[in-house]
Design a protein around this motif. Sequence first.
Motif, PDB file in Angstrom:
ATOM      1  N   ASN A 112      -8.262  40.189   5.084  1.00 28.86           N
ATOM      2  CA  ASN A 112      -8.778  40.764   6.320  1.00 28.86           C
ATOM      3  C   ASN A 112      -8.712  42.277   6.275  1.00 28.86           C
ATOM      4  OD1 ASN A 112      -9.287  38.291   7.459  1.00 28.86           O
ATOM      5  ND2 ASN A 112      -7.278  38.179   8.472  1.00 28.86           N
ATOM      6  N   SER A 113      -9.650  42.903   6.976  1.00 29.39           N
ATOM      7  CA  SER A 113      -9.631  44.356   7.064  1.00 29.39           C
ATOM      8  C   SER A 113      -8.377  44.814   7.805  1.00 29.39           C
ATOM      9  CB  SER A 113     -10.875  44.837   7.800  1.00 29.39           C
ATOM     10  OG  SER A 113     -10.634  46.085   8.391  1.00 29.39           O
ATOM     11  N   LEU A 114      -7.703  45.842   7.253  1.00 33.10           N
ATOM     12  CA  LEU A 114      -6.491  46.338   7.906  1.00 33.10           C
ATOM     13  C   LEU A 114      -6.810  46.950   9.258  1.00 33.10           C
ATOM     14  CD1 LEU A 114      -4.381  48.184   5.181  1.00 33.10           C
ATOM     15  CD2 LEU A 114      -3.913  45.990   6.270  1.00 33.10           C
ATOM     16  N   VAL A 115      -7.974  47.565   9.361  1.00 33.61           N
ATOM     17  CA  VAL A 115      -8.321  48.283  10.586  1.00 33.61           C
ATOM     18  C   VAL A 115      -8.965  47.348  11.614  1.00 33.61           C
ATOM     19  CG1 VAL A 115      -9.740  50.120  11.562  1.00 33.61           C
ATOM     20  CG2 VAL A 115      -8.519  50.499   9.417  1.00 33.61           C
TER      21      VAL A 115
ATOM     22  N   PRO B 225     -12.321  39.175   8.623  1.00 36.21           N
ATOM     23  CA  PRO B 225     -12.401  38.859   7.192  1.00 36.21           C
ATOM     24  C   PRO B 225     -13.336  39.834   6.469  1.00 36.21           C
ATOM     25  CG  PRO B 225     -12.721  36.888   8.515  1.00 36.21           C
ATOM     26  CD  PRO B 225     -12.683  38.036   9.465  1.00 36.21           C
ATOM     27  N   VAL B 226     -12.859  40.346   5.332  1.00 36.00           N
ATOM     28  CA  VAL B 226     -13.628  41.330   4.569  1.00 36.00           C
ATOM     29  C   VAL B 226     -14.973  40.746   4.139  1.00 36.00           C
ATOM     30  CG1 VAL B 226     -13.678  42.638   2.408  1.00 36.00           C
ATOM     31  CG2 VAL B 226     -11.612  42.615   3.795  1.00 36.00           C
ATOM     32  N   LEU B 227     -14.946  39.488   3.686  1.00 33.41           N
ATOM     33  CA  LEU B 227     -16.174  38.876   3.178  1.00 33.41           C
ATOM     34  C   LEU B 227     -17.249  38.807   4.273  1.00 33.41           C
ATOM     35  CD1 LEU B 227     -17.271  37.759   0.559  1.00 33.41           C
ATOM     36  CD2 LEU B 227     -16.591  35.481   1.292  1.00 33.41           C
ATOM     37  N   THR B 228     -16.817  38.427   5.501  1.00 36.03           N
ATOM     38  CA  THR B 228     -17.771  38.375   6.608  1.00 36.03           C
ATOM     39  C   THR B 228     -18.387  39.735   6.855  1.00 36.03           C
ATOM     40  OG1 THR B 228     -16.196  36.832   7.546  1.00 36.03           O
ATOM     41  CG2 THR B 228     -18.037  37.478   8.945  1.00 36.03           C
TER      42      THR B 228
ATOM     43  N   ALA C 240     -14.281  52.983   5.124  1.00 44.78           N
ATOM     44  CA  ALA C 240     -13.008  52.322   4.848  1.00 44.78           C
ATOM     45  C   ALA C 240     -12.097  53.253   4.058  1.00 44.78           C
ATOM     46  CB  ALA C 240     -13.244  51.025   4.072  1.00 44.78           C
ATOM     47  N   ALA C 241     -12.680  53.992   3.099  1.00 49.67           N
ATOM     48  CA  ALA C 241     -11.872  54.911   2.301  1.00 49.67           C
ATOM     49  C   ALA C 241     -11.334  56.037   3.171  1.00 49.67           C
ATOM     50  CB  ALA C 241     -12.691  55.485   1.144  1.00 49.67           C
ATOM     51  N   ILE C 242     -12.173  56.546   4.079  1.00 48.62           N
ATOM     52  CA  ILE C 242     -11.726  57.629   4.963  1.00 48.62           C
ATOM     53  C   ILE C 242     -10.625  57.118   5.893  1.00 48.62           C
ATOM     54  CG2 ILE C 242     -12.446  59.133   6.874  1.00 48.62           C
ATOM     55  CD1 ILE C 242     -15.189  59.329   5.453  1.00 48.62           C
ATOM     56  N   GLY C 243     -10.798  55.881   6.412  1.00 48.98           N
ATOM     57  CA  GLY C 243      -9.815  55.314   7.319  1.00 48.98           C
ATOM     58  C   GLY C 243      -8.657  54.630   6.616  1.00 48.98           C
TER      59      GLY C 243
ATOM     60  N   THR D 143      -7.369  49.810   3.117  1.00 50.19           N
ATOM     61  CA  THR D 143      -7.249  49.414   1.713  1.00 50.19           C
ATOM     62  C   THR D 143      -7.899  48.078   1.403  1.00 50.19           C
ATOM     63  OG1 THR D 143      -5.035  50.174   2.187  1.00 50.19           O
ATOM     64  CG2 THR D 143      -5.573  49.756  -0.097  1.00 50.19           C
ATOM     65  N   THR D 144      -7.640  47.068   2.230  1.00 51.01           N
ATOM     66  CA  THR D 144      -8.171  45.734   1.908  1.00 51.01           C
ATOM     67  C   THR D 144      -9.692  45.732   1.944  1.00 51.01           C
ATOM     68  OG1 THR D 144      -7.749  45.205   4.212  1.00 51.01           O
ATOM     69  CG2 THR D 144      -6.202  44.337   2.609  1.00 51.01           C
ATOM     70  N   LEU D 145     -10.257  46.452   2.910  1.00 55.39           N
ATOM     71  CA  LEU D 145     -11.712  46.473   3.033  1.00 55.39           C
ATOM     72  C   LEU D 145     -12.345  47.161   1.822  1.00 55.39           C
ATOM     73  CD1 LEU D 145     -14.175  45.773   4.675  1.00 55.39           C
ATOM     74  CD2 LEU D 145     -13.878  47.859   6.000  1.00 55.39           C
ATOM     75  N   ILE D 146     -11.798  48.297   1.411  1.00 53.99           N
ATOM     76  CA  ILE D 146     -12.394  49.029   0.290  1.00 53.99           C
ATOM     77  C   ILE D 146     -12.209  48.252  -1.017  1.00 53.99           C
ATOM     78  CG2 ILE D 146     -10.357  50.539   0.032  1.00 53.99           C
ATOM     79  CD1 ILE D 146     -13.836  51.669  -0.771  1.00 53.99           C
ATOM     80  N   LEU D 147     -11.038  47.637  -1.193  1.00 51.93           N
ATOM     81  CA  LEU D 147     -10.824  46.867  -2.432  1.00 51.93           C
ATOM     82  C   LEU D 147     -11.716  45.636  -2.467  1.00 51.93           C
ATOM     83  CD1 LEU D 147      -6.990  47.096  -2.986  1.00 51.93           C
ATOM     84  CD2 LEU D 147      -8.803  48.134  -4.345  1.00 51.93           C
ATOM     85  N   GLY D 148     -11.817  44.958  -1.321  1.00 57.45           N
ATOM     86  CA  GLY D 148     -12.667  43.775  -1.238  1.00 57.45           C
ATOM     87  C   GLY D 148     -14.111  44.119  -1.563  1.00 57.45           C
ATOM     88  N   THR D 149     -14.588  45.240  -1.009  1.00 53.84           N
ATOM     89  CA  THR D 149     -15.966  45.654  -1.270  1.00 53.84           C
ATOM     90  C   THR D 149     -16.149  45.976  -2.754  1.00 53.84           C
ATOM     91  OG1 THR D 149     -15.808  46.707   0.879  1.00 53.84           O
ATOM     92  CG2 THR D 149     -17.811  47.100  -0.367  1.00 53.84           C
TER      93      THR D 149
END
Lengths: 315, 296
Positions: A78-81, A85-88, A274-277, A280-286
């Motif tokens: 899941n996105s930290l922010v 779910p990152v995939l969604t 995601a990188a600016i904010g 971590t999970t969102l940027i890595l997932g992407t």
Amino acid sequence: MTEYIIKQLFAGAAVLFIVVSATFFLIQAAPGRLSILADPTLDPTVAANIERRLGLDQSAAVQYVRWMTRIGQGDLGNSLVFGRPVLTMILERLPATLLLGFAALLITVFVGIPSGIIAARWPNSPLDQGLSFLSVIGLATPNFWLGILLIILFSVTLGWLPGAGMQTIGQPFSVFDRLAYLVLPAIVLATSTTAELMRYTRSSWLEVINQDFVRSARSKGLSERVVHGKHIMKNALIPVLTILGLTLPRLVGGAAIIESLFSWPGIGSMAVNAAIGRDTTLILGTTIFVAIAVIVSNLFIDLLYGVLDPRIRFD
Amino acid sequence: MATASSPVKRGRGRRNQWQVFLGALAKNKLALFGTTFLIFVLITMAAAPWLPIPSPTRINLAETFQSPSARHWLGTDENGRDVFARLLAGGRVSIAVGFAAALMTVVIGSALGVMAGYFGGLTDRLIMRFTDGLLAVPVFFLLLAVVAIWGSSITVLVVALGFTRWMGPARLIRGEILRFKTMEFTVAARALGAGHVRLMVKHLLPQAMPALIVATSIGVGNVMLIEAGLSFLGLGISPPTPSWGNMLTASQFYMWTAPHLAVYPGVMILLTVMAFNTLGDVFRDALDPRLRSSGP
């Protein structure tokens, strides 16, 4: 052939394994703790709870195995922010990126290859020199800067094209409207790849021109038109396909900057935000998702390459 | 006789190589222009402390968005800072980061390339598969992830760029090593008892010097473009340190009021990257004509 496919699949999987492992070690080796845990006002018991829930209290080896299994099952977390779910989140924004990437790919192919052929057809002519000058400039121009200049010219000064977003707000969807928004970012994204493909097509073409079968074709009395259009074309364009495979990651990577500049709602601008904010999970997932997508498309290009050129042995 | 003539011969050989380089440079007009521009910029940047220009970080809110004048040669930006001074300071940072990162890519690339070419077989296959694989990964996203986790200091940028852009140099240098490793001098050195490391570092790597120079020159251009992009997004070199990339970030918000602010840093990046790219082509033509066939 089957053996070749299996080998390529295996190589792709190995690279993915390394990339995913690299992302894990990236997090492990990161300085300090997760940003939410670094908050000094956070209650220690809450912090411990979060750590336990995220599995941060386990050893690195356990975390690694968990990380790999989870991603292997298609769960990017899941996105930290946003807590979603990152995939969604990726799938929601994927169509916009695909549209932009596809448009840029079309420009790359339909401008890059013909101009490379024209340059090679009349080598060292003023036309060839002009095109090669353009390609040197195209490869040295920061694409986002070109984007800023085009926005200043076409949106701010002339007011012909919109400079941000994907459609006019409050208006129903129309193809024309979408195209107006698509033109500038697609051109900007395609600049360097077009320049590169043109250069490559030109040199590939010139290499084929000097081969024996071209001389034979000419000595048979065939016209230059037929020699170039048939004999050289077939042989020169096959290597161009490989460079097209290498173009994909550059288009996708470039999309991150261009989408941000044009506020295009795709996964590129999402990754930048995601990188600016520090999500971590969102940027890595992407990153992982994009890597898989590009590796799979490259596999298809490899196969196409083999179908088009029977000389290539799959060993 | 032989001892007396050999230094003379070597000296002439060196001069010839230098002449070949100048000859190739004279033929490539863009490279000639780029190199002249680059030398001019480097000299101006080195002389910046003695030039009558304000500090690049001095904010003066009474003098924002000024046009060029005797005091501010290229005018001022949104904070009243001198644009010319910032261009010089930013260029120093951008070029230094580009150079450091390009060197890093060449160091990593040649280590792997030399090993792959020298050992061949399984080592070669493993390294090259990995190299090709990494080429297929959009490394820009990986860089975003690195910066998100590690923050964006100059050290992080240089190391991250070095670790994600070494594939080109690795392939180039592997090709060179494959060519040299069957030549007599390698065989002779091995016969004299040179070990693997000695052969690779002392005998093979120096032969690949032309390829290393070409890879560095082209690498600087590539890396500078990526750094500019990251800095533009606010994820590279962060203010108040100016860089050509982050000067463009601010200009984005003043496209209506001060569009000229967007011009200067972009032109500088374009010309500098072009200079390094075309210089790479010239090095390739002059130092080692065989490298030409390895494509753009």
